[in-house]
Scaffold this motif. Structure first.
Motif, short mmCIF file in Angstrom:
data_model
loop_
_atom_site.label_atom_id
_atom_site.label_comp_id
_atom_site.label_asym_id
_atom_site.label_seq_id
_atom_site.Cartn_x
_atom_site.Cartn_y
_atom_site.Cartn_z
N GLU A 127 -16.57 37.74 67.97
CA GLU A 127 -16.74 36.70 67.14
C GLU A 127 -15.18 36.33 67.12
O GLU A 127 -14.37 36.96 66.57
N VAL A 128 -14.85 35.14 67.16
CA VAL A 128 -13.60 34.38 67.06
C VAL A 128 -13.56 33.02 66.53
O VAL A 128 -14.51 32.35 66.52
N PRO A 129 -12.39 32.79 66.08
CA PRO A 129 -12.14 31.26 65.41
C PRO A 129 -12.22 30.30 66.54
O PRO A 129 -13.14 29.21 65.96
N ASP A 130 -12.08 30.62 67.65
CA ASP A 130 -12.05 29.35 68.78
C ASP A 130 -12.64 30.01 70.01
O ASP A 130 -11.91 30.89 70.62
N ALA A 131 -14.02 30.01 70.30
CA ALA A 131 -14.55 30.55 71.59
C ALA A 131 -14.14 30.11 72.79
O ALA A 131 -13.86 30.91 73.82
N ASP A 132 -13.68 28.69 72.65
CA ASP A 132 -13.28 28.39 73.95
C ASP A 132 -12.08 28.92 74.42
O ASP A 132 -11.83 29.21 75.64
N GLU A 133 -11.17 28.96 73.61
CA GLU A 133 -9.48 29.50 73.88
C GLU A 133 -10.02 31.13 74.65
O GLU A 133 -9.38 31.48 75.51
N ARG A 134 -10.76 31.72 73.83
CA ARG A 134 -10.77 33.23 74.15
C ARG A 134 -11.56 33.27 75.57
O ARG A 134 -11.23 34.27 76.40
N VAL A 135 -12.76 32.50 75.61
CA VAL A 135 -13.32 32.37 76.98
C VAL A 135 -12.42 32.03 78.20
O VAL A 135 -12.63 32.97 79.15
N LEU A 136 -11.74 31.04 78.00
CA LEU A 136 -10.63 30.62 79.06
C LEU A 136 -9.72 31.63 79.41
O LEU A 136 -9.24 32.14 80.55
N GLU A 137 -9.17 32.52 78.48
CA GLU A 137 -8.36 33.34 78.36
C GLU A 137 -8.83 34.63 79.28
O GLU A 137 -8.08 35.24 80.26
N ILE A 138 -10.23 34.94 79.14
CA ILE A 138 -10.92 36.24 79.68
C ILE A 138 -10.96 35.59 81.20
O ILE A 138 -10.68 36.45 82.13
N ALA A 139 -11.45 34.57 81.31
CA ALA A 139 -11.76 33.98 82.74
C ALA A 139 -10.44 33.85 83.53
O ALA A 139 -10.60 34.21 84.85
N GLY A 140 -9.39 33.33 83.02
CA GLY A 140 -8.20 33.19 83.87
C GLY A 140 -7.61 34.43 84.07
O GLY A 140 -6.98 34.48 85.24
N MET A 141 -7.79 35.37 83.30
CA MET A 141 -7.40 36.89 83.55
C MET A 141 -8.02 37.72 84.65
O MET A 141 -7.48 38.46 85.51
N THR A 142 -9.49 37.44 84.62
CA THR A 142 -10.33 38.19 85.27
C THR A 142 -10.89 37.79 86.51
O THR A 142 -11.58 38.27 87.39
N ILE A 174 -13.84 36.23 86.28
CA ILE A 174 -15.15 36.30 85.96
C ILE A 174 -16.00 35.04 85.78
O ILE A 174 -15.40 33.98 85.39
N GLN A 175 -17.23 34.74 86.16
CA GLN A 175 -17.92 33.59 86.28
C GLN A 175 -18.38 33.27 84.78
O GLN A 175 -18.70 34.15 84.17
N VAL A 176 -18.39 32.06 84.47
CA VAL A 176 -18.73 31.71 83.02
C VAL A 176 -19.88 30.90 82.94
O VAL A 176 -19.94 30.01 83.64
N VAL A 177 -20.85 31.00 82.12
CA VAL A 177 -21.96 30.43 81.81
C VAL A 177 -21.67 29.42 80.58
O VAL A 177 -21.64 30.06 79.40
N THR A 178 -21.69 28.24 80.72
CA THR A 178 -21.48 27.27 79.66
C THR A 178 -21.75 25.82 80.02
O THR A 178 -21.96 25.65 81.21
N GLY A 179 -21.98 25.05 79.26
CA GLY A 179 -21.98 23.52 79.45
C GLY A 179 -20.82 22.74 79.30
O GLY A 179 -20.78 21.45 79.27
N ASP A 180 -19.67 23.53 78.85
CA ASP A 180 -18.47 22.74 78.51
C ASP A 180 -17.60 22.57 79.56
O ASP A 180 -17.40 23.16 80.57
N HIS A 181 -16.88 21.36 79.85
CA HIS A 181 -16.06 21.06 80.97
C HIS A 181 -14.39 21.45 80.35
O HIS A 181 -13.61 21.39 81.32
N TYR A 182 -14.33 21.73 79.25
CA TYR A 182 -13.06 22.35 78.71
C TYR A 182 -11.89 21.30 78.94
O TYR A 182 -10.82 21.73 79.44
N ASP A 183 -12.11 19.96 78.79
CA ASP A 183 -11.18 18.91 79.02
C ASP A 183 -9.90 19.03 78.24
O ASP A 183 -8.87 18.75 78.73
N ASP A 184 -10.13 19.40 77.22
CA ASP A 184 -8.81 19.56 76.22
C ASP A 184 -8.19 20.87 76.38
O ASP A 184 -7.09 20.89 75.64
N PHE A 185 -8.53 21.66 77.27
CA PHE A 185 -7.67 22.97 77.52
C PHE A 185 -7.01 22.89 78.94
O PHE A 185 -6.30 23.83 79.42
N ARG A 186 -7.07 21.72 79.64
CA ARG A 186 -6.68 21.77 81.08
C ARG A 186 -4.78 22.03 80.95
O ARG A 186 -4.48 22.07 82.25
#
Length: 384
Positions: A91-106, A108-120
């Motif tokens: 549980e984190v204040p901003d799941a988007d940022e944490r998901v992308l941090e993990i995905a970028g480092m590892t 790993i495939q991500v299950v989501t419906g978000d395109h993360y436009d504001d994090f590109r």
């Protein structure tokens, strides 16, 4: 379902953004929030992999459990609380940022419906990614299937627009109809604490947006209602792009009139000579363009010897065809528009908008979309 939950990302086969999945109302019934949707996703992963023990690592916004009353089944909220305590949900204040941090480092495939436009901007590897993200979609019999989510490419203007929306949403400055609270965004504010400069438009640099609490603009640091300090002065950002690379940025204030060229000869002008190779500088007039900021809008006027071309940003950020700028005529210069002073030299506006432009942009966007259930009534009450 719990047997499929991993307690660490490095032990999981897939990463799931739980906040996004639990709130997808097109999956598993109309409830605002439901953990049944996670069950459907796990079943879809089992069918996809053929592994009944497939493991997922869950990341959730703190606000997911904070909105426990929106779970139709009260048992879901209790289960989620237990999972958080047991370390089955991060549980984190901003799941988007944490998901992308993990995905970028590892990777790993991500299950989501978000395109993360504001994090590109921060995570450029998202651009063009066609394999790392899986999107859940409704399937026959109330099941879910997972399909590759093509993240596509977003222009700078599209990314900036999404970042602006996210910033407004985070601060509680959007109505349920996704319209900005213009009466708040368009005003300058100051904290009653005299030493606080977070909201001062006179100190230079970035000014924070106020956070709405109980219907009042409030200081993020001191928790006190902010004082109205008049109309917020505008500011537009220009970028100089040479052969596709941004080489300089300039901020223009409301009421300014700025000459742009090889050497405009004015203290407040934008001189390009030092930024350009000599062959390119020779094709730029000494005073090539004038950019004016008036009443929350930006216009550009060609004053050159050699002429200029302009193309406008379309609805999806793709620019239209080049058109010759009529000499001496003012033309609107909107975020994403491009003005070519010479081949390989482009002046463009960043995606950052004036408050008035933000309001117009989002109102136009709302007009193209149906409102979510209940939004029309909620908006009417907020605007009353």
């Amino acid at each position: 379902m719990e047997r499929n939950l991993a307690t660490a990302a490095d032990r999981a086969d897939y990463l799931v953004e739980l906040s996004n999945i639990a709130c997808q109302v097109n999956l598993g019934g109309p409830a605002p929030r439901s953990l049944h949707r996670l069950h459907l996703v796990i079943q879809a992963l089992i069918r996809l992999t053929g592994d009944r023990n497939v493991s997922v690592y869950l990341v959730a916004d703190r606000s997911l459990l904070g909105g426990r009353r929106e779970f139709t089944d009260p048992a879901d909220a209790r289960m989620l609380r237990r999972w958080v305590t047991a370390g089955l949900v991060e549980e984190v204040p901003d799941a988007d940022e944490r998901v992308l941090e993990i995905a970028g480092m590892t990777g790993i495939q991500v299950v989501t419906g978000d395109h993360y436009d504001d994090f590109r901007l921060e995570h450029p590897w998202i651009q063009g990614n066609t394999w790392q993200f899986l999107k859940p979609e409704p399937a026959r019999g109330g099941t879910v299937r997972l399909v590759p989510l093509d993240m596509g490419h977003r222009t700078g203007a599209e990314i900036s627009k999404k970042m602006e929306l996210s910033a407004l949403k985070k601060q509680g400055l959007l109505t349920p109809a996704r319209k900005p609270l213009v009466e708040v965004v368009g005003r300058a504010w100051r904290c009653p604490e005299q030493r606080c400069t977070l909201y001062s438009v006179h100190r230079g640099g970035r000014v924070m947006l106020p956070r709405m609490r109980q219907g009042l603009p409030t200081c993020e640091l001191h928790g006190a209602p902010l004082l109205d300090d008049g109309t917020r002065p505008g500011a537009a950002q220009l970028k100089v792009v040479v052969d596709g690379q941004c080489v300089a940025r300039y901020t223009l204030d409301e009421g300014s009139q700025t000459a742009v060229g090889r050497a405009p000869g004015t203290a407040d002008g934008i001189a390009l000579l030092a930024l350009l190779p000599s062959a390119l500088a020779a094709r730029v007039s000494r005073r090539h363009l004038v950019v004016s900021v008036r009443g929350g809008s930006v216009v550009v006027r060609d004053t050159s010897t050699y002429g200029s071309r302009m193309r406008a940003a379309g609805r999806h950020g793709q620019c239209g065809p080049w058109e010759q700028l009529p000499p001496g005529a003012n033309r609107p210069f909107r975020p994403g528009d491009e003005v070519e002073l010479a081949p390989g030299l482009v002046l463009t506006r960043s995606g950052r908008r004036f408050p008035a432009e933000l309001a117009g942009s989002w109102q136009s966007e709302v007009a193209r979309r149906p409102l979510p259930p209940g939004a029309a009534e909620a908006t009417r009450i907020m605007e009353a």
